[in-house]
Design a protein around this motif. Structure first.
Motif, short mmCIF file in Angstrom:
data_model
loop_
_atom_site.label_atom_id
_atom_site.label_comp_id
_atom_site.label_asym_id
_atom_site.label_seq_id
_atom_site.Cartn_x
_atom_site.Cartn_y
_atom_site.Cartn_z
N LYS A 172 0.84 -1.26 -0.04
CA LYS A 172 -0.20 0.12 0.07
C LYS A 172 0.84 1.20 -0.07
CE LYS A 172 -3.98 -1.91 2.56
NZ LYS A 172 -4.60 -1.79 3.91
N GLY A 173 1.80 1.25 0.70
CA GLY A 173 2.72 2.32 0.76
C GLY A 173 3.90 2.42 -0.20
N LYS A 174 4.14 1.47 -1.21
CA LYS A 174 5.16 1.53 -2.09
C LYS A 174 4.52 1.71 -3.64
CE LYS A 174 8.69 0.00 0.44
NZ LYS A 174 9.86 0.88 0.66
N GLY A 175 3.31 1.50 -3.98
CA GLY A 175 3.16 1.65 -5.41
C GLY A 175 2.27 2.77 -5.73
N CYS A 176 2.10 3.82 -5.10
CA CYS A 176 1.45 4.76 -5.19
C CYS A 176 1.83 5.59 -6.64
CB CYS A 176 1.58 6.16 -4.34
SG CYS A 176 0.80 5.49 -2.89
N ASP A 177 1.28 5.89 -7.53
CA ASP A 177 1.50 6.68 -8.66
C ASP A 177 2.84 7.72 -8.51
OD1 ASP A 177 -0.68 5.20 -9.95
OD2 ASP A 177 -1.61 7.22 -10.63
N THR A 178 3.79 7.62 -9.29
CA THR A 178 5.02 8.36 -9.54
C THR A 178 5.94 7.97 -8.23
OG1 THR A 178 4.30 10.15 -7.94
CG2 THR A 178 3.69 10.37 -10.35
N PHE A 179 5.68 6.76 -7.80
CA PHE A 179 6.64 6.31 -6.48
C PHE A 179 7.60 5.39 -7.11
CE2 PHE A 179 4.49 6.65 -2.26
CZ PHE A 179 4.35 7.83 -2.32
N ALA A 180 8.04 5.45 -8.40
CA ALA A 180 9.14 4.59 -8.93
C ALA A 180 9.70 5.31 -10.14
CB ALA A 180 8.55 3.19 -9.48
N PRO A 181 10.50 6.29 -9.80
CA PRO A 181 11.38 6.99 -11.07
C PRO A 181 12.45 6.08 -11.27
CG PRO A 181 10.74 8.65 -9.14
CD PRO A 181 10.42 7.25 -8.62
N ILE A 182 12.52 5.86 -12.75
CA ILE A 182 13.78 5.19 -12.82
C ILE A 182 14.44 5.66 -14.10
CG2 ILE A 182 12.57 2.81 -12.28
CD1 ILE A 182 12.12 2.31 -15.24
N GLY A 183 15.79 5.41 -14.08
CA GLY A 183 16.79 6.27 -15.16
C GLY A 183 17.49 7.19 -14.40
N PRO A 184 18.25 8.07 -15.32
CA PRO A 184 18.01 8.41 -16.60
C PRO A 184 18.45 7.33 -17.60
CG PRO A 184 19.83 9.55 -15.83
CD PRO A 184 19.36 8.84 -14.71
N TRP A 185 19.38 6.55 -17.48
CA TRP A 185 19.86 5.60 -18.20
C TRP A 185 19.77 4.04 -17.81
CZ3 TRP A 185 24.99 8.44 -16.99
CH2 TRP A 185 25.08 9.72 -17.36
N LEU A 186 19.85 3.34 -18.83
CA LEU A 186 20.17 1.79 -18.81
C LEU A 186 21.65 1.78 -19.11
CD1 LEU A 186 18.19 -1.32 -19.57
CD2 LEU A 186 20.41 -1.08 -19.71
N VAL A 187 22.34 1.62 -18.12
CA VAL A 187 23.81 1.45 -18.52
C VAL A 187 24.01 -0.33 -18.72
CG1 VAL A 187 26.11 1.78 -17.89
CG2 VAL A 187 24.45 3.38 -17.19
N THR A 188 24.61 -0.33 -19.88
CA THR A 188 24.55 -2.09 -20.08
C THR A 188 25.63 -2.48 -19.35
OG1 THR A 188 25.97 -1.51 -22.01
CG2 THR A 188 23.74 -1.95 -22.52
N ALA A 189 25.56 -3.90 -19.15
CA ALA A 189 26.23 -4.43 -17.87
C ALA A 189 27.83 -4.53 -18.23
CB ALA A 189 25.87 -5.98 -17.85
N ASP A 190 28.15 -4.42 -19.64
CA ASP A 190 29.72 -4.42 -19.73
C ASP A 190 30.43 -3.17 -19.31
OD1 ASP A 190 27.90 -3.19 -21.98
OD2 ASP A 190 29.92 -2.23 -22.55
N GLU A 191 29.61 -1.95 -19.00
CA GLU A 191 30.05 -0.89 -18.31
C GLU A 191 30.31 -0.85 -16.78
OE1 GLU A 191 28.93 2.99 -19.85
OE2 GLU A 191 29.16 2.34 -21.92
N VAL A 192 29.54 -1.77 -16.33
CA VAL A 192 29.54 -1.94 -14.74
C VAL A 192 30.16 -3.32 -14.56
CG1 VAL A 192 28.03 -1.90 -12.65
CG2 VAL A 192 27.28 -0.69 -14.91
N PRO A 193 31.44 -3.46 -14.39
CA PRO A 193 31.97 -4.67 -14.19
C PRO A 193 32.00 -5.34 -12.89
CG PRO A 193 33.81 -3.01 -14.19
CD PRO A 193 32.46 -2.39 -14.56
N ASP A 194 31.60 -4.33 -11.85
CA ASP A 194 31.14 -5.00 -10.41
C ASP A 194 30.26 -4.16 -9.82
OD1 ASP A 194 31.08 -5.88 -7.83
OD2 ASP A 194 33.34 -5.64 -7.56
N PRO A 195 28.94 -4.58 -9.82
CA PRO A 195 27.83 -3.79 -9.07
C PRO A 195 27.98 -3.42 -7.73
CG PRO A 195 27.01 -5.91 -9.77
CD PRO A 195 28.27 -5.85 -10.29
N GLN A 196 28.91 -4.31 -7.03
CA GLN A 196 29.09 -4.13 -5.67
C GLN A 196 30.00 -3.11 -5.39
OE1 GLN A 196 26.20 -6.86 -5.54
NE2 GLN A 196 26.93 -5.43 -3.89
N GLN A 197 30.61 -2.09 -6.13
CA GLN A 197 31.46 -1.21 -6.08
C GLN A 197 31.18 0.15 -6.44
OE1 GLN A 197 34.37 -1.92 -4.20
NE2 GLN A 197 33.55 -4.02 -3.48
N LEU A 198 29.66 0.40 -6.18
CA LEU A 198 29.28 1.75 -6.84
C LEU A 198 28.64 2.64 -5.47
CD1 LEU A 198 26.94 0.09 -9.43
CD2 LEU A 198 29.18 1.09 -9.73
#
Length: 286
Positions: A172-198
């Motif tokens: 109920k508290g998570k899905g209200c309209d506009t409650f999930a902005p995403i982006g600006p970019w989808l950065v492809t996985a080859d540009e993020v060699p380790d997602p645990q170092q960001l």
């Protein structure tokens, strides 16, 4: 590659951000940044393109929309940083906490965020988003990153009263309209060699509340992908929001919540930044 979607809401077209910061039109190459267009073979074909051969789009005249379209599932992980669990009064979980946000909550990285009618506890949560590019079920942890198309910034905006005091699950508290902005970019996985170092951060009106690193996740990205896939199939275009670090409004002493007119700025290292204006939902109309 940095992929994005530009245009009026519901009419976005796919684009690529080149190394000079120019927007290149991909609509003659792929139908959208979504589903079947995120399969590994499609991304390989995009990698082989010469961006200079693509038409330039007028970046200053175009809205940037959600970086993934037609999202099938937006799957969220709760309490995935121990300090965040502590600030909310919860114990660190033994297994990942899974919940969902309705896809109608998805909006762009520079759009307005609407405080729901009657809300007094709307809060922020910057997160690393994992975008699936290859279907899978019961995915092995060692092979999990092969299922990733790329990564993006997610703001898991939350209404804490609705989440915790209105009965039922968190949804109920998570899905209200506009409650999930995403982006600006989808950065492809080859540009993020380790997602645990960001590095990952969020500010409200210039005050930094969240400032951490994805290294501090309790459950790491490969494990989360494998774990989630035990309970549902993962499909291209699905997004896993991997949890937020400490510093949410609920955890302040005293708690601090969003007000109309405030500006949220947030980002994840290498994935771009969001700038969101908070407004009230009108008391009449849709």
């Amino acid at each position: 590659m940095k992929l994005l979607r530009v245009g009026m809401s519901g009419f976005e077209k796919p684009a690529l951000l080149d190394e000079q910061g120019a927007l290149r039109d991909l609509s003659g190459v792929i139908g959208d940044v979504c589903g079947q267009w995120l399969l590994p073979e499609v991304l390989e074909r995009l990698q082989a393109l010469n961006p200079e051969m693509l038409p330039v789009l007028p970046a200053d005249q175009l809205r940037v929309g959600p970086c993934v379209g037609q999202v099938g599932k937006l799957i969220c992980i709760g309490l995935n940083y121990s300090d965040h669990a502590a600030e909310t009064g919860a114990a660190a979980p033994d297994e990942p906490v899974i919940f969902g946000k309705w896809t109608s909550a998805i909006t762009g990285p520079y759009d307005e965020v609407h405080i729901p009618r009657g809300s007094t506890h709307t809060d922020w949560e910057v997160e690393l988003g994992v975008v699936i590019g290859q279907s899978g079920r019961y995915i092995e942890e060692d092979n999990a990153l092969a299922h990733v198309a790329g990564y993006c910034v997610v703001n898991d905006i939350s209404e804490r009263e609705y989440q915790m005091r209105r009965g039922g699950t968190w949804d109920k508290g998570k899905g209200c309209d506009t409650f999930a902005p995403i982006g600006p970019w989808l950065v492809t996985a080859d540009e993020v060699p380790d997602p645990q170092q960001l590095s990952i951060w969020l500010e409200v009106d210039g005050k930094r509340y969240q400032d951490d690193t994805t290294a501090n996740m309790i459950f790491k990205v490969p494990y989360l992908i494998s774990y989630v896939s035990q309970f549902m199939s993962l499909q291209p275009g699905d997004i896993i929001a991997t949890g937020t670090p400490p510093g949410v409004g609920l955890g302040q002493k005293p708690p601090v919540f969003l007000q109309p007119g405030q500006i949220m700025q947030l980002g994840v290292q290498g994935l771009g930044e969001q700038r969101l204006t908070v407004v009230s939902t009108p008391l009449t109309g849709g």
